[in-house]
Design an enzyme around this catalytic site. Structure first.
Site, PDB file in Angstrom:
ATOM      1  N   SER A  29       0.826  -1.216   0.000  1.00 36.06           N
ATOM      2  CA  SER A  29       0.000   0.000   0.000  1.00 36.06           C
ATOM      3  C   SER A  29       0.856   1.260   0.000  1.00 36.06           C
ATOM      4  O   SER A  29       1.771   1.394   0.797  1.00 36.06           O
ATOM      5  CB  SER A  29      -0.875   0.040   1.256  1.00 36.06           C
ATOM      6  OG  SER A  29      -1.566  -1.145   1.391  1.00 36.06           O
ATOM      7  N   HIS A  60      -4.851  -8.296 -11.742  1.00 42.51           N
ATOM      8  CA  HIS A  60      -4.043  -8.384 -10.519  1.00 42.51           C
ATOM      9  C   HIS A  60      -3.009  -9.510 -10.614  1.00 42.51           C
ATOM     10  O   HIS A  60      -2.511  -9.979  -9.612  1.00 42.51           O
ATOM     11  CB  HIS A  60      -4.938  -8.649  -9.296  1.00 42.51           C
ATOM     12  CG  HIS A  60      -5.721  -7.465  -8.876  1.00 42.51           C
ATOM     13  ND1 HIS A  60      -6.840  -7.057  -9.554  1.00 42.51           N
ATOM     14  CD2 HIS A  60      -5.552  -6.587  -7.856  1.00 42.51           C
ATOM     15  CE1 HIS A  60      -7.323  -5.978  -8.971  1.00 42.51           C
ATOM     16  NE2 HIS A  60      -6.562  -5.674  -7.944  1.00 42.51           N
ATOM     17  N   HIS A  82      -2.487 -12.767  -0.599  1.00 48.24           N
ATOM     18  CA  HIS A  82      -2.625 -12.763   0.854  1.00 48.24           C
ATOM     19  C   HIS A  82      -3.270 -14.061   1.329  1.00 48.24           C
ATOM     20  O   HIS A  82      -4.026 -14.700   0.602  1.00 48.24           O
ATOM     21  CB  HIS A  82      -3.507 -11.586   1.304  1.00 48.24           C
ATOM     22  CG  HIS A  82      -2.928 -10.253   0.982  1.00 48.24           C
ATOM     23  ND1 HIS A  82      -3.189  -9.603  -0.201  1.00 48.24           N
ATOM     24  CD2 HIS A  82      -2.086  -9.455   1.683  1.00 48.24           C
ATOM     25  CE1 HIS A  82      -2.532  -8.446  -0.209  1.00 48.24           C
ATOM     26  NE2 HIS A  82      -1.854  -8.338   0.916  1.00 48.24           N
ATOM     27  N   TYR A  84      -5.627 -14.180   3.411  1.00 49.29           N
ATOM     28  CA  TYR A  84      -7.076 -14.004   3.486  1.00 49.29           C
ATOM     29  C   TYR A  84      -7.787 -14.193   2.146  1.00 49.29           C
ATOM     30  O   TYR A  84      -9.003 -14.281   2.084  1.00 49.29           O
ATOM     31  CB  TYR A  84      -7.457 -12.650   4.122  1.00 49.29           C
ATOM     32  CG  TYR A  84      -6.983 -11.409   3.388  1.00 49.29           C
ATOM     33  CD1 TYR A  84      -7.538 -11.025   2.175  1.00 49.29           C
ATOM     34  CD2 TYR A  84      -6.015 -10.586   3.937  1.00 49.29           C
ATOM     35  CE1 TYR A  84      -7.117  -9.880   1.511  1.00 49.29           C
ATOM     36  CE2 TYR A  84      -5.579  -9.438   3.296  1.00 49.29           C
ATOM     37  CZ  TYR A  84      -6.130  -9.100   2.093  1.00 49.29           C
ATOM     38  OH  TYR A  84      -5.707  -7.963   1.444  1.00 49.29           O
ATOM     39  N   GLU A  85      -7.000 -14.247   1.069  1.00 51.71           N
ATOM     40  CA  GLU A  85      -7.631 -14.499  -0.231  1.00 51.71           C
ATOM     41  C   GLU A  85      -7.821 -16.000  -0.460  1.00 51.71           C
ATOM     42  O   GLU A  85      -8.290 -16.420  -1.511  1.00 51.71           O
ATOM     43  CB  GLU A  85      -6.751 -13.949  -1.355  1.00 51.71           C
ATOM     44  CG  GLU A  85      -6.622 -12.440  -1.353  1.00 51.71           C
ATOM     45  CD  GLU A  85      -5.570 -11.973  -2.358  1.00 51.71           C
ATOM     46  OE1 GLU A  85      -5.900 -11.832  -3.543  1.00 51.71           O
ATOM     47  OE2 GLU A  85      -4.417 -11.768  -1.939  1.00 51.71           O
ATOM     48  N   ALA A 112      -0.370  -1.444   5.112  1.00 48.93           N
ATOM     49  CA  ALA A 112      -1.328  -0.517   5.709  1.00 48.93           C
ATOM     50  C   ALA A 112      -1.754  -1.150   7.027  1.00 48.93           C
ATOM     51  O   ALA A 112      -1.870  -2.372   7.112  1.00 48.93           O
ATOM     52  CB  ALA A 112      -2.532  -0.355   4.799  1.00 48.93           C
ATOM     53  N   MET A 208      -2.911  -7.186   8.085  1.00 43.40           N
ATOM     54  CA  MET A 208      -3.216  -8.551   7.630  1.00 43.40           C
ATOM     55  C   MET A 208      -2.112  -9.144   6.762  1.00 43.40           C
ATOM     56  O   MET A 208      -2.367 -10.010   5.927  1.00 43.40           O
ATOM     57  CB  MET A 208      -4.528  -8.532   6.841  1.00 43.40           C
ATOM     58  CG  MET A 208      -5.696  -7.937   7.603  1.00 43.40           C
ATOM     59  SD  MET A 208      -7.125  -7.776   6.543  1.00 43.40           S
ATOM     60  CE  MET A 208      -8.181  -6.727   7.532  1.00 43.40           C
ATOM     61  N   SER A 209      -0.896  -8.662   6.930  1.00 44.27           N
ATOM     62  CA  SER A 209       0.181  -9.203   6.085  1.00 44.27           C
ATOM     63  C   SER A 209       1.503  -9.147   6.840  1.00 44.27           C
ATOM     64  O   SER A 209       1.526  -8.982   8.059  1.00 44.27           O
ATOM     65  CB  SER A 209       0.297  -8.370   4.806  1.00 44.27           C
ATOM     66  OG  SER A 209       0.708  -7.050   5.132  1.00 44.27           O
ATOM     67  N   ASN A 232      -5.777   4.183   9.743  1.00 44.26           N
ATOM     68  CA  ASN A 232      -7.019   4.406  10.492  1.00 44.26           C
ATOM     69  C   ASN A 232      -6.782   4.056  11.963  1.00 44.26           C
ATOM     70  O   ASN A 232      -5.892   3.260  12.259  1.00 44.26           O
ATOM     71  CB  ASN A 232      -8.123   3.489   9.937  1.00 44.26           C
ATOM     72  CG  ASN A 232      -7.687   2.030   9.960  1.00 44.26           C
ATOM     73  OD1 ASN A 232      -6.897   1.589   9.112  1.00 44.26           O
ATOM     74  ND2 ASN A 232      -8.144   1.286  10.938  1.00 44.26           N
ATOM     75  N   HIS A 244     -12.556  -0.036   3.856  1.00 44.32           N
ATOM     76  CA  HIS A 244     -11.406  -0.240   2.981  1.00 44.32           C
ATOM     77  C   HIS A 244     -11.085   1.052   2.222  1.00 44.32           C
ATOM     78  O   HIS A 244      -9.928   1.358   1.954  1.00 44.32           O
ATOM     79  CB  HIS A 244     -11.730  -1.385   2.011  1.00 44.32           C
ATOM     80  CG  HIS A 244     -10.542  -1.846   1.229  1.00 44.32           C
ATOM     81  ND1 HIS A 244      -9.333  -2.127   1.817  1.00 44.32           N
ATOM     82  CD2 HIS A 244     -10.363  -2.068  -0.104  1.00 44.32           C
ATOM     83  CE1 HIS A 244      -8.474  -2.489   0.888  1.00 44.32           C
ATOM     84  NE2 HIS A 244      -9.067  -2.457  -0.287  1.00 44.32           N
TER      85      HIS A 244
HETATM   86  N1  HPA Z   1      -6.953  -3.757  10.827  1.00 44.53           N
HETATM   87  C1  HPA Z   1      -6.392  -4.709  10.036  1.00 44.53           C
HETATM   88  N2  HPA Z   1      -5.804  -4.428   8.893  1.00 44.53           N
HETATM   89  C2  HPA Z   1      -5.761  -3.144   8.478  1.00 44.53           C
HETATM   90  C3  HPA Z   1      -6.314  -2.119   9.247  1.00 44.53           C
HETATM   91  C4  HPA Z   1      -6.957  -2.442  10.480  1.00 44.53           C
HETATM   92  O1  HPA Z   1      -7.466  -1.580  11.214  1.00 44.53           O
HETATM   93  N3  HPA Z   1      -6.115  -0.965   8.570  1.00 44.53           N
HETATM   94  C5  HPA Z   1      -5.436  -1.287   7.445  1.00 44.53           C
HETATM   95  N4  HPA Z   1      -5.229  -2.611   7.377  1.00 44.53           N
END
Ligand code: HPA
Length: 452
Positions: A29, A60, A82, A84-85, A112, A208-209, A232, A244
Protein backbone atom coordinates in the site's frame (compact mmCIF):
# COMPACT_ATOMS: atom_id res chain seq x y z
CA UNK A 1 3.84 -29.84 0.43
CA UNK A 2 6.99 -30.51 -1.60
CA UNK A 3 8.17 -27.57 -3.60
CA UNK A 4 9.46 -28.11 -7.01
CA UNK A 5 10.90 -24.88 -8.28
CA UNK A 6 14.09 -25.58 -10.15
CA UNK A 7 17.17 -23.46 -9.46
CA UNK A 8 17.59 -23.31 -13.21
CA UNK A 9 14.52 -21.12 -13.47
CA UNK A 10 16.22 -18.53 -11.35
CA UNK A 11 19.46 -18.79 -13.29
CA UNK A 12 17.63 -18.42 -16.59
CA UNK A 13 15.75 -15.49 -15.25
CA UNK A 14 18.90 -13.78 -14.00
CA UNK A 15 20.54 -14.33 -17.38
CA UNK A 16 17.53 -12.87 -19.15
CA UNK A 17 17.24 -9.79 -16.97
CA UNK A 18 21.03 -9.33 -16.70
CA UNK A 19 20.87 -7.87 -13.23
CA UNK A 20 21.56 -9.38 -9.83
CA UNK A 21 19.18 -7.66 -7.45
CA UNK A 22 20.54 -6.65 -4.07
CA UNK A 23 17.19 -5.65 -2.62
CA UNK A 24 13.61 -6.71 -3.19
CA UNK A 25 10.71 -4.40 -2.55
CA UNK A 26 7.15 -5.56 -2.22
CA UNK A 27 5.09 -2.74 -3.61
CA UNK A 28 2.49 -2.72 -0.86
CA UNK A 29 0.00 0.00 0.00
CA UNK A 30 1.22 3.46 -0.94
CA UNK A 31 4.35 2.27 -2.69
CA UNK A 32 3.01 1.45 -6.14
CA UNK A 33 4.58 4.59 -7.60
CA UNK A 34 8.07 3.22 -6.98
CA UNK A 35 7.58 1.13 -10.11
CA UNK A 36 7.78 4.38 -12.13
CA UNK A 37 11.24 5.10 -10.71
CA UNK A 38 12.87 1.89 -11.91
CA UNK A 39 15.54 2.56 -14.52
CA UNK A 40 15.56 0.24 -17.55
CA UNK A 41 12.79 -1.94 -16.13
CA UNK A 42 12.46 -5.56 -17.21
CA UNK A 43 8.99 -6.90 -16.42
CA UNK A 44 8.42 -10.61 -15.90
CA UNK A 45 4.82 -11.67 -15.25
CA UNK A 46 4.42 -14.08 -12.32
CA UNK A 47 2.69 -16.48 -14.67
CA UNK A 48 6.06 -17.13 -16.34
CA UNK A 49 7.73 -18.13 -13.08
CA UNK A 50 7.35 -21.69 -11.91
CA UNK A 51 5.61 -22.05 -8.57
CA UNK A 52 4.71 -18.37 -8.24
CA UNK A 53 1.18 -17.82 -6.92
CA UNK A 54 -0.81 -15.83 -9.46
CA UNK A 55 -3.92 -13.96 -8.42
CA UNK A 56 -6.91 -15.13 -10.41
CA UNK A 57 -8.46 -11.66 -10.36
CA UNK A 58 -8.12 -10.08 -13.78
CA UNK A 59 -5.68 -7.17 -13.76
CA UNK A 60 -4.04 -8.38 -10.52
CA UNK A 61 -1.88 -11.12 -12.01
CA UNK A 62 1.30 -9.35 -10.87
CA UNK A 63 4.87 -9.24 -12.07
CA UNK A 64 8.46 -8.96 -10.99
CA UNK A 65 10.13 -5.78 -12.20
CA UNK A 66 13.93 -5.82 -12.38
CA UNK A 67 16.02 -2.70 -12.76
CA UNK A 68 17.90 -0.06 -10.83
CA UNK A 69 16.53 2.45 -8.37
CA UNK A 70 18.99 5.20 -7.42
CA UNK A 71 21.70 3.05 -8.97
CA UNK A 72 20.89 0.05 -6.73
CA UNK A 73 19.94 -3.21 -8.47
CA UNK A 74 16.48 -4.19 -7.29
CA UNK A 75 13.56 -6.42 -8.02
CA UNK A 76 10.08 -5.15 -7.21
CA UNK A 77 7.09 -7.36 -6.61
CA UNK A 78 4.11 -5.68 -8.15
CA UNK A 79 1.14 -7.54 -6.74
CA UNK A 80 1.12 -10.15 -4.00
CA UNK A 81 -1.31 -12.70 -2.70
CA UNK A 82 -2.62 -12.76 0.85
CA UNK A 83 -3.62 -15.56 3.20
CA UNK A 84 -7.08 -14.00 3.49
CA UNK A 85 -7.63 -14.50 -0.23
CA UNK A 86 -7.54 -18.24 0.38
CA UNK A 87 -3.90 -18.96 -0.51
CA UNK A 88 -1.91 -21.31 1.70
CA UNK A 89 0.96 -20.01 3.80
CA UNK A 90 3.33 -21.92 1.53
CA UNK A 91 1.97 -20.00 -1.45
CA UNK A 92 1.96 -16.65 0.33
CA UNK A 93 5.62 -17.01 1.29
CA UNK A 94 6.82 -18.69 -1.90
CA UNK A 95 7.94 -15.38 -3.48
CA UNK A 96 10.31 -14.79 -0.56
CA UNK A 97 12.01 -18.13 -1.20
CA UNK A 98 12.18 -17.31 -4.88
CA UNK A 99 13.79 -13.95 -4.13
CA UNK A 100 16.34 -15.67 -1.92
CA UNK A 101 17.28 -17.90 -4.83
CA UNK A 102 17.74 -14.82 -6.99
CA UNK A 103 20.43 -13.74 -4.54
CA UNK A 104 18.50 -10.91 -2.93
CA UNK A 105 19.96 -9.83 0.43
CA UNK A 106 17.46 -7.23 1.63
CA UNK A 107 13.68 -7.33 1.66
CA UNK A 108 11.65 -4.16 2.08
CA UNK A 109 8.03 -4.67 3.12
CA UNK A 110 5.33 -2.07 3.58
CA UNK A 111 1.78 -2.43 4.77
CA UNK A 112 -1.33 -0.52 5.71
CA UNK A 113 -2.26 -0.90 9.35
CA UNK A 114 -4.72 0.20 11.98
CA UNK A 115 -3.18 2.30 14.74
CA UNK A 116 -3.38 0.91 18.26
CA UNK A 117 -0.81 3.03 20.09
CA UNK A 118 -2.22 6.26 21.51
CA UNK A 119 -1.19 9.15 19.28
CA UNK A 120 -1.00 7.10 16.08
CA UNK A 121 -3.01 8.93 13.44
CA UNK A 122 -3.78 8.19 9.80
CA UNK A 123 -0.56 8.94 7.95
CA UNK A 124 1.79 7.97 10.80
CA UNK A 125 4.69 5.85 9.54
CA UNK A 126 5.88 3.14 11.89
CA UNK A 127 9.12 1.23 11.42
CA UNK A 128 8.41 -2.34 12.46
CA UNK A 129 10.80 -3.48 15.17
CA UNK A 130 9.13 -6.77 16.04
CA UNK A 131 5.85 -8.55 15.47
CA UNK A 132 3.11 -10.64 16.98
CA UNK A 133 1.37 -13.15 14.81
CA UNK A 134 -2.16 -13.74 16.05
CA UNK A 135 -3.55 -17.13 15.03
CA UNK A 136 -1.76 -16.87 11.70
CA UNK A 137 -0.38 -20.28 10.67
CA UNK A 138 3.40 -20.73 10.61
CA UNK A 139 4.93 -20.20 7.17
CA UNK A 140 7.51 -22.92 7.79
CA UNK A 141 5.27 -26.00 7.88
CA UNK A 142 6.26 -28.44 5.12
CA UNK A 143 8.85 -26.10 3.64
CA UNK A 144 12.38 -27.46 3.12
CA UNK A 145 13.87 -24.28 4.51
CA UNK A 146 17.34 -25.86 4.46
CA UNK A 147 17.21 -26.07 0.66
CA UNK A 148 17.14 -22.30 0.61
CA UNK A 149 20.06 -21.83 2.99
CA UNK A 150 17.85 -21.48 6.06
CA UNK A 151 17.16 -23.48 9.20
CA UNK A 152 13.97 -25.24 10.28
CA UNK A 153 13.90 -24.30 14.00
CA UNK A 154 14.32 -20.62 13.54
CA UNK A 155 15.26 -18.23 16.31
CA UNK A 156 12.70 -15.49 15.85
CA UNK A 157 14.47 -12.66 17.61
CA UNK A 158 15.92 -9.82 15.59
CA UNK A 159 13.77 -10.42 12.51
CA UNK A 160 13.70 -6.74 11.57
CA UNK A 161 16.60 -4.44 10.78
CA UNK A 162 15.47 -0.96 11.79
CA UNK A 163 18.72 0.95 11.46
CA UNK A 164 18.63 1.67 7.74
CA UNK A 165 15.05 2.94 7.83
CA UNK A 166 15.75 5.08 10.89
CA UNK A 167 18.76 6.63 9.22
CA UNK A 168 16.78 7.14 6.03
CA UNK A 169 14.04 8.92 8.00
CA UNK A 170 16.59 11.09 9.77
CA UNK A 171 18.27 12.07 6.52
CA UNK A 172 14.96 12.79 4.80
CA UNK A 173 13.64 14.55 7.92
CA UNK A 174 10.57 12.32 7.93
CA UNK A 175 8.84 11.81 11.24
CA UNK A 176 8.68 8.09 12.02
CA UNK A 177 7.66 5.98 14.96
CA UNK A 178 8.90 2.54 15.80
CA UNK A 179 6.79 -0.26 17.18
CA UNK A 180 5.26 -3.70 17.18
CA UNK A 181 3.10 -4.86 14.29
CA UNK A 182 0.49 -7.53 14.83
CA UNK A 183 -0.85 -9.66 11.98
CA UNK A 184 -4.29 -11.19 12.03
CA UNK A 185 -5.59 -13.58 9.40
CA UNK A 186 -8.10 -11.02 8.05
CA UNK A 187 -9.96 -10.27 5.90
CA UNK A 188 -12.47 -9.03 8.49
CA UNK A 189 -11.25 -6.18 10.66
CA UNK A 190 -10.86 -6.78 14.38
CA UNK A 191 -13.46 -6.32 17.07
CA UNK A 192 -12.93 -3.49 19.57
CA UNK A 193 -12.46 -6.14 22.28
CA UNK A 194 -9.72 -7.80 20.24
CA UNK A 195 -7.98 -4.46 19.82
CA UNK A 196 -8.06 -3.90 23.58
CA UNK A 197 -6.50 -7.35 23.98
CA UNK A 198 -3.84 -6.63 21.36
CA UNK A 199 -2.97 -3.35 23.04
CA UNK A 200 -2.49 -5.17 26.35
CA UNK A 201 -0.28 -7.64 24.52
CA UNK A 202 1.99 -4.83 23.39
CA UNK A 203 0.91 -4.32 19.77
CA UNK A 204 1.15 -0.82 18.31
CA UNK A 205 -0.39 -1.48 14.89
CA UNK A 206 -2.53 -4.20 13.33
CA UNK A 207 -2.76 -5.47 9.78
CA UNK A 208 -3.22 -8.55 7.63
CA UNK A 209 0.18 -9.20 6.08
CA UNK A 210 3.93 -8.95 6.56
CA UNK A 211 4.79 -11.16 9.55
CA UNK A 212 4.82 -14.39 7.58
CA UNK A 213 6.90 -12.97 4.73
CA UNK A 214 9.23 -11.36 7.26
CA UNK A 215 9.58 -14.59 9.26
CA UNK A 216 10.35 -16.56 6.11
CA UNK A 217 12.89 -13.99 4.95
CA UNK A 218 14.52 -14.04 8.37
CA UNK A 219 14.74 -17.85 8.30
CA UNK A 220 16.53 -17.52 4.96
CA UNK A 221 18.91 -14.94 6.45
CA UNK A 222 17.67 -11.94 4.50
CA UNK A 223 17.71 -8.53 6.11
CA UNK A 224 14.13 -7.38 6.58
CA UNK A 225 13.08 -3.72 6.62
CA UNK A 226 9.38 -3.09 7.23
CA UNK A 227 7.23 0.02 7.50
CA UNK A 228 3.58 0.27 8.46
CA UNK A 229 1.52 3.14 7.24
CA UNK A 230 -1.21 3.82 9.77
CA UNK A 231 -4.37 4.34 7.78
CA UNK A 232 -7.02 4.41 10.49
CA UNK A 233 -7.51 4.15 14.24
CA UNK A 234 -7.95 0.43 14.99
CA UNK A 235 -11.47 -0.80 15.74
CA UNK A 236 -13.11 0.95 18.66
CA UNK A 237 -10.45 3.64 18.90
CA UNK A 238 -11.89 6.06 16.36
CA UNK A 239 -15.28 7.28 15.37
CA UNK A 240 -17.45 5.33 12.98
CA UNK A 241 -16.88 2.06 11.20
CA UNK A 242 -13.73 0.92 9.43
CA UNK A 243 -13.78 0.92 5.67
CA UNK A 244 -11.41 -0.24 2.98
CA UNK A 245 -11.96 3.11 1.20
CA UNK A 246 -10.67 5.05 4.22
CA UNK A 247 -7.61 2.77 4.33
CA UNK A 248 -6.85 3.34 0.62
CA UNK A 249 -7.19 7.14 0.90
CA UNK A 250 -4.86 7.41 3.92
CA UNK A 251 -2.27 5.13 2.27
CA UNK A 252 -2.33 7.32 -0.86
CA UNK A 253 -1.83 10.45 1.24
CA UNK A 254 1.23 9.03 2.98
CA UNK A 255 2.69 7.64 -0.21
CA UNK A 256 5.01 10.58 -0.97
CA UNK A 257 6.75 10.26 2.40
CA UNK A 258 6.88 6.48 2.13
CA UNK A 259 8.38 6.75 -1.31
CA UNK A 260 11.08 9.17 -0.14
CA UNK A 261 11.83 6.92 2.82
CA UNK A 262 12.25 3.84 0.64
CA UNK A 263 14.36 5.69 -1.92
CA UNK A 264 16.73 6.83 0.80
CA UNK A 265 16.79 3.40 2.42
CA UNK A 266 17.75 1.88 -0.92
CA UNK A 267 20.59 4.36 -1.30
CA UNK A 268 21.86 3.40 2.16
CA UNK A 269 21.54 -0.29 1.33
CA UNK A 270 23.53 0.38 -1.84
CA UNK A 271 26.25 2.11 0.17
CA UNK A 272 26.57 -0.72 2.67
CA UNK A 273 26.59 -3.42 -0.02
CA UNK A 274 29.31 -5.92 0.66
CA UNK A 275 29.91 -4.66 4.21
CA UNK A 276 28.14 -7.02 6.51
CA UNK A 277 28.14 -10.65 5.41
CA UNK A 278 24.63 -12.08 5.32
CA UNK A 279 25.88 -15.45 6.47
CA UNK A 280 28.66 -16.15 8.94
CA UNK A 281 31.89 -16.41 6.96
CA UNK A 282 34.03 -19.47 7.53
CA UNK A 283 37.10 -19.14 9.77
CA UNK A 284 39.38 -19.22 6.72
CA UNK A 285 37.40 -16.47 5.02
CA UNK A 286 37.45 -14.34 8.16
CA UNK A 287 41.21 -14.70 8.42
CA UNK A 288 41.74 -14.00 4.75
CA UNK A 289 39.63 -10.88 4.88
CA UNK A 290 41.43 -9.67 8.02
CA UNK A 291 44.68 -9.66 6.06
CA UNK A 292 43.29 -7.27 3.46
CA UNK A 293 41.50 -4.97 5.85
CA UNK A 294 42.68 -1.41 6.11
CA UNK A 295 43.74 -0.22 9.56
CA UNK A 296 42.11 2.97 10.73
CA UNK A 297 42.39 5.13 13.84
CA UNK A 298 39.14 6.79 14.84
CA UNK A 299 39.29 9.66 17.33
CA UNK A 300 35.96 10.84 18.72
CA UNK A 301 34.44 13.35 21.08
CA UNK A 302 31.00 14.61 22.01
CA UNK A 303 29.90 17.83 23.56
CA UNK A 304 26.61 19.02 25.02
CA UNK A 305 25.83 22.43 26.37
CA UNK A 306 23.72 22.51 29.56
CA UNK A 307 23.61 18.71 29.49
CA UNK A 308 21.01 17.25 29.21
CA UNK A 309 18.58 18.92 26.80
CA UNK A 310 20.88 21.65 25.52
CA UNK A 311 22.40 21.80 22.06
CA UNK A 312 25.24 19.39 21.38
CA UNK A 313 27.65 18.23 18.75
CA UNK A 314 30.14 15.56 17.91
CA UNK A 315 33.50 15.52 16.24
CA UNK A 316 35.37 12.57 14.74
CA UNK A 317 38.69 12.26 12.97
CA UNK A 318 39.53 9.23 10.85
CA UNK A 319 43.20 8.54 10.24
CA UNK A 320 44.99 5.94 8.17
CA UNK A 321 46.88 3.89 10.78
CA UNK A 322 49.82 3.21 8.46
CA UNK A 323 50.39 6.53 6.70
CA UNK A 324 49.01 8.62 9.60
CA UNK A 325 47.17 10.73 7.06
CA UNK A 326 43.83 12.17 8.10
CA UNK A 327 41.17 10.51 5.97
CA UNK A 328 38.29 12.66 7.06
CA UNK A 329 36.95 14.95 9.76
CA UNK A 330 33.27 14.68 10.63
CA UNK A 331 31.02 16.78 12.83
CA UNK A 332 27.37 17.60 13.33
CA UNK A 333 25.39 19.82 15.67
CA UNK A 334 22.10 18.81 17.33
CA UNK A 335 19.42 21.10 18.76
CA UNK A 336 18.66 19.19 21.92
CA UNK A 337 20.57 16.15 23.10
CA UNK A 338 22.90 14.78 25.77
CA UNK A 339 26.63 14.39 26.12
CA UNK A 340 26.49 10.58 26.09
CA UNK A 341 24.47 10.60 22.88
CA UNK A 342 27.02 12.83 21.22
CA UNK A 343 29.87 10.56 22.36
CA UNK A 344 28.05 7.59 20.84
CA UNK A 345 27.16 9.42 17.63
CA UNK A 346 30.78 10.41 17.14
CA UNK A 347 31.77 6.74 17.01
CA UNK A 348 28.79 5.75 14.88
CA UNK A 349 29.47 8.49 12.32
CA UNK A 350 33.14 7.51 12.06
CA UNK A 351 32.39 3.83 11.54
CA UNK A 352 29.56 4.56 9.15
CA UNK A 353 31.91 6.56 7.00
CA UNK A 354 34.08 3.48 6.41
CA UNK A 355 32.38 1.66 3.57
CA UNK A 356 34.84 -1.25 3.38
CA UNK A 357 35.42 -3.51 6.37
CA UNK A 358 38.34 -2.13 8.39
CA UNK A 359 40.32 -2.79 11.54
CA UNK A 360 39.49 0.22 13.67
CA UNK A 361 41.02 1.50 16.92
CA UNK A 362 38.60 3.94 18.51
CA UNK A 363 39.97 6.57 20.92
CA UNK A 364 37.37 8.23 23.12
CA UNK A 365 37.47 10.08 26.43
CA UNK A 366 34.01 8.75 27.25
CA UNK A 367 34.05 6.08 29.94
CA UNK A 368 30.40 5.52 29.08
CA UNK A 369 31.32 4.40 25.57
CA UNK A 370 34.56 2.58 26.31
CA UNK A 371 33.54 0.75 29.48
CA UNK A 372 30.33 -0.45 27.91
CA UNK A 373 32.52 -2.64 25.75
CA UNK A 374 35.61 -3.12 27.89
CA UNK A 375 33.71 -3.89 31.10
CA UNK A 376 31.03 -5.81 29.22
CA UNK A 377 28.18 -3.57 30.44
CA UNK A 378 26.64 -3.75 27.01
CA UNK A 379 26.67 -7.53 26.98
CA UNK A 380 24.79 -7.57 30.29
CA UNK A 381 22.25 -5.01 29.12
CA UNK A 382 21.52 -7.04 26.03
CA UNK A 383 21.25 -10.22 28.07
CA UNK A 384 18.79 -8.41 30.39
CA UNK A 385 16.69 -7.24 27.49
CA UNK A 386 18.08 -3.69 27.65
CA UNK A 387 17.38 -3.32 31.36
CA UNK A 388 19.89 -2.04 33.87
CA UNK A 389 18.53 -3.43 37.10
CA UNK A 390 14.97 -2.16 37.14
CA UNK A 391 15.68 0.80 34.87
CA UNK A 392 15.58 0.65 31.08
CA UNK A 393 18.96 1.32 29.48
CA UNK A 394 19.26 4.81 28.00
CA UNK A 395 20.11 5.47 24.35
CA UNK A 396 19.16 1.97 23.21
CA UNK A 397 18.58 3.33 19.69
CA UNK A 398 22.20 4.44 19.49
CA UNK A 399 23.64 1.31 21.08
CA UNK A 400 21.79 -0.77 18.52
CA UNK A 401 22.96 1.49 15.72
CA UNK A 402 26.52 1.26 16.96
CA UNK A 403 26.36 -2.53 17.11
CA UNK A 404 24.98 -2.54 13.58
CA UNK A 405 27.73 -0.35 12.13
CA UNK A 406 30.36 -2.33 14.03
CA UNK A 407 29.23 -5.57 12.42
CA UNK A 408 31.46 -5.23 9.39
CA UNK A 409 34.56 -3.93 11.16
CA UNK A 410 36.97 -5.22 13.77
CA UNK A 411 36.74 -2.55 16.45
CA UNK A 412 38.81 -2.03 19.61
CA UNK A 413 38.01 0.77 22.06
CA UNK A 414 40.66 2.75 23.95
CA UNK A 415 39.97 5.26 26.67
CA UNK A 416 41.99 8.48 26.60
CA UNK A 417 42.01 11.11 29.30
CA UNK A 418 40.12 14.15 28.01
CA UNK A 419 42.16 17.25 27.24
CA UNK A 420 45.38 15.41 28.06
CA UNK A 421 47.11 16.84 25.06
CA UNK A 422 46.47 14.19 22.40
CA UNK A 423 46.24 16.42 19.31
CA UNK A 424 43.64 14.29 17.56
CA UNK A 425 41.35 14.14 20.57
CA UNK A 426 41.84 17.87 21.06
CA UNK A 427 40.80 18.37 17.44
CA UNK A 428 37.66 16.26 18.00
CA UNK A 429 36.82 18.38 21.04
CA UNK A 430 37.17 21.51 18.87
CA UNK A 431 34.93 20.05 16.17
CA UNK A 432 32.30 18.91 18.69
CA UNK A 433 32.12 22.13 20.67
CA UNK A 434 32.09 24.24 17.50
CA UNK A 435 29.18 22.17 16.10
CA UNK A 436 27.32 22.45 19.42
CA UNK A 437 27.78 26.22 19.57
CA UNK A 438 27.48 27.18 15.92
CA UNK A 439 25.48 24.44 14.22
CA UNK A 440 24.08 23.85 11.71
CA UNK A 441 21.91 21.87 14.10
CA UNK A 442 19.60 19.02 13.26
CA UNK A 443 17.04 17.35 15.47
CA UNK A 444 18.01 14.33 17.55
CA UNK A 445 14.56 12.90 16.83
CA UNK A 446 14.93 9.66 18.76
CA UNK A 447 15.96 11.59 21.87
CA UNK A 448 13.10 14.06 21.55
CA UNK A 449 10.70 11.15 21.10
CA UNK A 450 12.07 9.45 24.20
CA UNK A 451 11.17 12.51 26.29
CA UNK A 452 7.48 12.28 25.38
N1 HPA B 1 -6.95 -3.76 10.83
C1 HPA B 1 -6.39 -4.71 10.04
N2 HPA B 1 -5.80 -4.43 8.89
C2 HPA B 1 -5.76 -3.14 8.48
C3 HPA B 1 -6.31 -2.12 9.25
C4 HPA B 1 -6.96 -2.44 10.48
O1 HPA B 1 -7.47 -1.58 11.21
N3 HPA B 1 -6.11 -0.97 8.57
C5 HPA B 1 -5.44 -1.29 7.45
N4 HPA B 1 -5.23 -2.61 7.38
Amino acid sequence: MIENSSFLDCDELLKAVRIKPLAAIVLGSGLGKLADDIEDPVVIPYARLSGFPVSTVEGHEGSLIFGKVDGVPVVCMKGRVHYYEGYSMQQVTYPVRFLKRLGVEHLILTNAAGGIRAGFRPGTLMIVEDHISSFVPSPFGGIPVEDYGGTQFVDMSGIYTTEILRRAAEQEQIQVEQGIYLQTTGPGYETPAEIRMYRTMGADAVGMSTTVEAAMAHALKLKVHAVSCITNPAAGLGEGKLSHEEVKIAAAEASDRLLRLVHRALQLIGQTAGDAPVTEPSVEKKEASAIQKKKVLLYTDGSARSNPDGPGGYGSVLMDADSKEVIRELSQGYQKTTNNRMELMAVIAGLEFLKDPCIVDVYSDSQYVVNSFEKKWLENWIRNNWMRGKEPVKNVDLWKKLLFVMESHQVTFHWVKGHAGNPMNERCDELATYAADHGPWIADTAYIESLK
